[in-house]
Design a protein around this motif. Structure first.
Motif, PDB file in Angstrom:
ATOM      1  N   ALA A 111       0.831  -1.211   0.000  1.00 40.69           N
ATOM      2  CA  ALA A 111       0.000   0.000   0.000  1.00 40.69           C
ATOM      3  C   ALA A 111       0.862   1.256   0.000  1.00 40.69           C
ATOM      4  O   ALA A 111       0.572   2.232  -0.705  1.00 40.69           O
ATOM      5  N   ILE A 112       1.939   1.236   0.796  1.00 39.87           N
ATOM      6  CA  ILE A 112       2.866   2.376   0.829  1.00 39.87           C
ATOM      7  C   ILE A 112       3.561   2.529  -0.522  1.00 39.87           C
ATOM      8  O   ILE A 112       3.695   3.645  -1.046  1.00 39.87           O
ATOM      9  N   LEU A 113       3.983   1.410  -1.106  1.00 36.96           N
ATOM     10  CA  LEU A 113       4.632   1.454  -2.421  1.00 36.96           C
ATOM     11  C   LEU A 113       3.673   1.989  -3.473  1.00 36.96           C
ATOM     12  O   LEU A 113       4.048   2.833  -4.299  1.00 36.96           O
ATOM     13  N   PHE A 114       2.431   1.511  -3.440  1.00 33.02           N
ATOM     14  CA  PHE A 114       1.418   1.971  -4.394  1.00 33.02           C
ATOM     15  C   PHE A 114       1.144   3.456  -4.204  1.00 33.02           C
ATOM     16  O   PHE A 114       0.961   4.201  -5.182  1.00 33.02           O
ATOM     17  N   ALA A 115       1.117   3.916  -2.944  1.00 37.07           N
ATOM     18  CA  ALA A 115       0.919   5.335  -2.651  1.00 37.07           C
ATOM     19  C   ALA A 115       2.080   6.167  -3.191  1.00 37.07           C
ATOM     20  O   ALA A 115       1.889   7.274  -3.696  1.00 37.07           O
ATOM     21  N   PHE A 116       3.286   5.603  -3.083  1.00 42.37           N
ATOM     22  CA  PHE A 116       4.478   6.334  -3.508  1.00 42.37           C
ATOM     23  C   PHE A 116       4.568   6.464  -5.029  1.00 42.37           C
ATOM     24  O   PHE A 116       5.004   7.498  -5.543  1.00 42.37           O
ATOM     25  N   ILE A 117       4.155   5.425  -5.753  1.00 42.82           N
ATOM     26  CA  ILE A 117       4.317   5.442  -7.213  1.00 42.82           C
ATOM     27  C   ILE A 117       3.126   6.040  -7.935  1.00 42.82           C
ATOM     28  O   ILE A 117       3.131   6.145  -9.163  1.00 42.82           O
ATOM     29  N   THR A 118       2.096   6.423  -7.181  1.00 46.24           N
ATOM     30  CA  THR A 118       0.947   7.088  -7.810  1.00 46.24           C
ATOM     31  C   THR A 118       0.931   8.532  -7.347  1.00 46.24           C
ATOM     32  O   THR A 118       0.435   8.833  -6.265  1.00 46.24           O
TER      33      THR A 118
END
Length: 288
Positions: free
Chosen positions: A55-62
């Motif tokens: 979720a953190i990775l997805f938040a970071f790349i969007t």
């Protein structure tokens, strides 16, 4: 005096423009390599630690602002992803923009940026899982948001250029607004006044800054040049970071949008959570 303001604005604007174009273009290129389908599977996985990291990775790349995060949240809820994971994304996405974080590192320093990233990441995870544990999932309305489609683009220079231009249309004006405000503060507001009123290590300035940041709706892209000038003028780092995080994490337009998908009690809890995250972050910077 106004000539100094103009010179300051041009210097800040040119510096941020070069950084923004280069960094956003490189990140757009790199996004072509991101396996979105695998990340989505991790989000729905039973291992909460891995799902939270995804979720953190997805938040970071969007790279979304607080308002444009909402359609993604609706889509995640529609796919019946775990509520806590969705909340982690909701809190982390606006404050972990890769382009803005990179610019933050150049402008405010990498030590500040690393601490900012670690603190906001940990607090987003804690708050997300806490809301799930407290049973706030029942406060989600059944909403279907039309017009949102996931885009998985392959490595393509033209696509990267197009994304950079689209990002400039949505974010760049706020960079210029921040540069203009910063230039005015730099040229017209006395250094002695800022350092005497806001430069002292008064703990109560931090929660006040966190509360003030939300109705201001100053995006993170605008707050970076403003923060740089305020710190240069002598304002304490704790209140600056508290205001930066609260203004990025929540806004009046976002709260209005959230009312369409969340019940009243969850909307209020969300705002209080952002203020709490901003205040705790400010105190961490205060102590460090």
């Amino acid at each position: 005096m106004w000539i100094d303001v103009l010179k300051s604005f041009l210097f800040i604007a040119v510096e941020l423009t070069i950084l923004f174009i280069v960094i956003s273009f490189v990140i757009s290129l790199l996004q072509g390599y991101i396996p979105y389908e695998k990340i989505e599977k991790k989000l729905a996985g039973k291992n909460k630690a891995i799902a939270a990291a995804a979720a953190i990775l997805f938040a970071f790349i969007t790279p979304f602002c607080s308002c444009s995060t909402i359609p993604v949240v609706v889509n995640m809820l529609k796919k019946k992803l775990p509520f806590g994971i969705v909340m982690i994304f909701l809190f982390a996405s606006p404050v972990l923009d890769p382009t803005i974080i990179t610019i933050m590192g150049v402008v405010l320093g990498w030590k500040v940026t690393i601490i900012y990233t670690v603190v906001t990441t940990i607090l987003s995870i804690i708050i997300g899982f806490t809301l799930e544990r407290l049973g706030f999932e029942k406060s989600v309305k059944k909403v279907v948001m039309k017009g949102y489609e996931e885009q998985n683009q392959k490595f393509n220079v033209k696509s990267a250029l197009r994304e950079t231009l689209d990002l400039m249309k949505s974010v760049y004006p706020y960079l210029l607004i921040g540069a203009a405000i910063g230039a005015v503060i730099h040229g017209l507001v006395p250094t002695e006044w800022i350092s005497s009123v806001f430069g002292r290590e008064h703990w109560w300035l931090i929660p006040i800054a966190a509360i003030v940041g939300i109705p201001l709706y100053i995006r993170l892209s605008s707050m970076i040049p403003i923060s740089q000038i305020l710190i240069m003028k002598g304002m304490a780092l704790g209140p600056v970071m508290a205001m930066m995080i609260s203004s990025a994490g929540a806004s009046l337009p976002e709260v209005i949008l959230l009312k369409s998908i969340f019940k009243k009690e969850l909307v209020i809890t969300f705002v209080l959570s952002v203020i709490t995250m901003s205040t705790i972050s400010g105190f961490i910077f205060y102590l460090l």
